[in-house]
Design an enzyme around this catalytic site. Structure first.
Site, PDB file in Angstrom:
ATOM      1  N   ARG A  35       0.776  -1.243   0.000  1.00 20.04           N
ATOM      2  CA  ARG A  35       0.000   0.000   0.000  1.00 20.04           C
ATOM      3  C   ARG A  35       0.808   1.294   0.000  1.00 20.04           C
ATOM      4  NH1 ARG A  35      -4.962   0.509   3.588  1.00 20.04           N
ATOM      5  NH2 ARG A  35      -3.367   1.075   5.085  1.00 20.04           N
ATOM      6  N   ASP A  36       2.106   1.248  -0.197  1.00 22.26           N
ATOM      7  CA  ASP A  36       2.890   2.482  -0.277  1.00 22.26           C
ATOM      8  C   ASP A  36       4.088   2.292  -1.194  1.00 22.26           C
ATOM      9  OD1 ASP A  36       3.502   5.147   0.235  1.00 22.26           O
ATOM     10  OD2 ASP A  36       4.629   4.707   2.062  1.00 22.26           O
TER      11      ASP A  36
END
Length: 92
Positions: A35-36
């Site tokens: 997610r990043d």
């Protein structure tokens, strides 16, 4: 490193992309979503191997229980930006 030195720039970039995708696949197979993903969260080791870093925003599986929302806006998916109000209402 010797095998990378013999490749063209494009071949090395593609190889790095495959290695990074393989690392993400490895995490996904274990139910972890990064997610990043962004350039700053990829380290190139001395032997040329890319390594994924910074799993602070990662979640297990499709868990939507009170997830922390965050990331670097320039690298966030549009749906994440909408969720945190970073995309103006008129563009939604």
């Amino acid at each position: 490193l010797d095998s990378l030195k013999q490749r063209t720039h494009i071949e090395v970039v593609l190889w790095l992309g495959v290695q990074i995708a393989s690392g993400l696949s490895h995490a996904h197979e274990r139910g972890i979503l990064h997610r990043d993903l962004k350039p700053a969260n990829i380290l190139i080791a001395d032997d040329g191997t890319p390594m994924l870093l910074d799993f602070n925003l990662s979640v297990r599986g499709n868990s939507h229980e009170k997830e922390r929302v965050g990331g670097t806006p320039y690298y966030m998916a549009p749906e994440q930006l909408r969720a945190v109000g970073k995309i103006p209402e008129e563009e939604r």
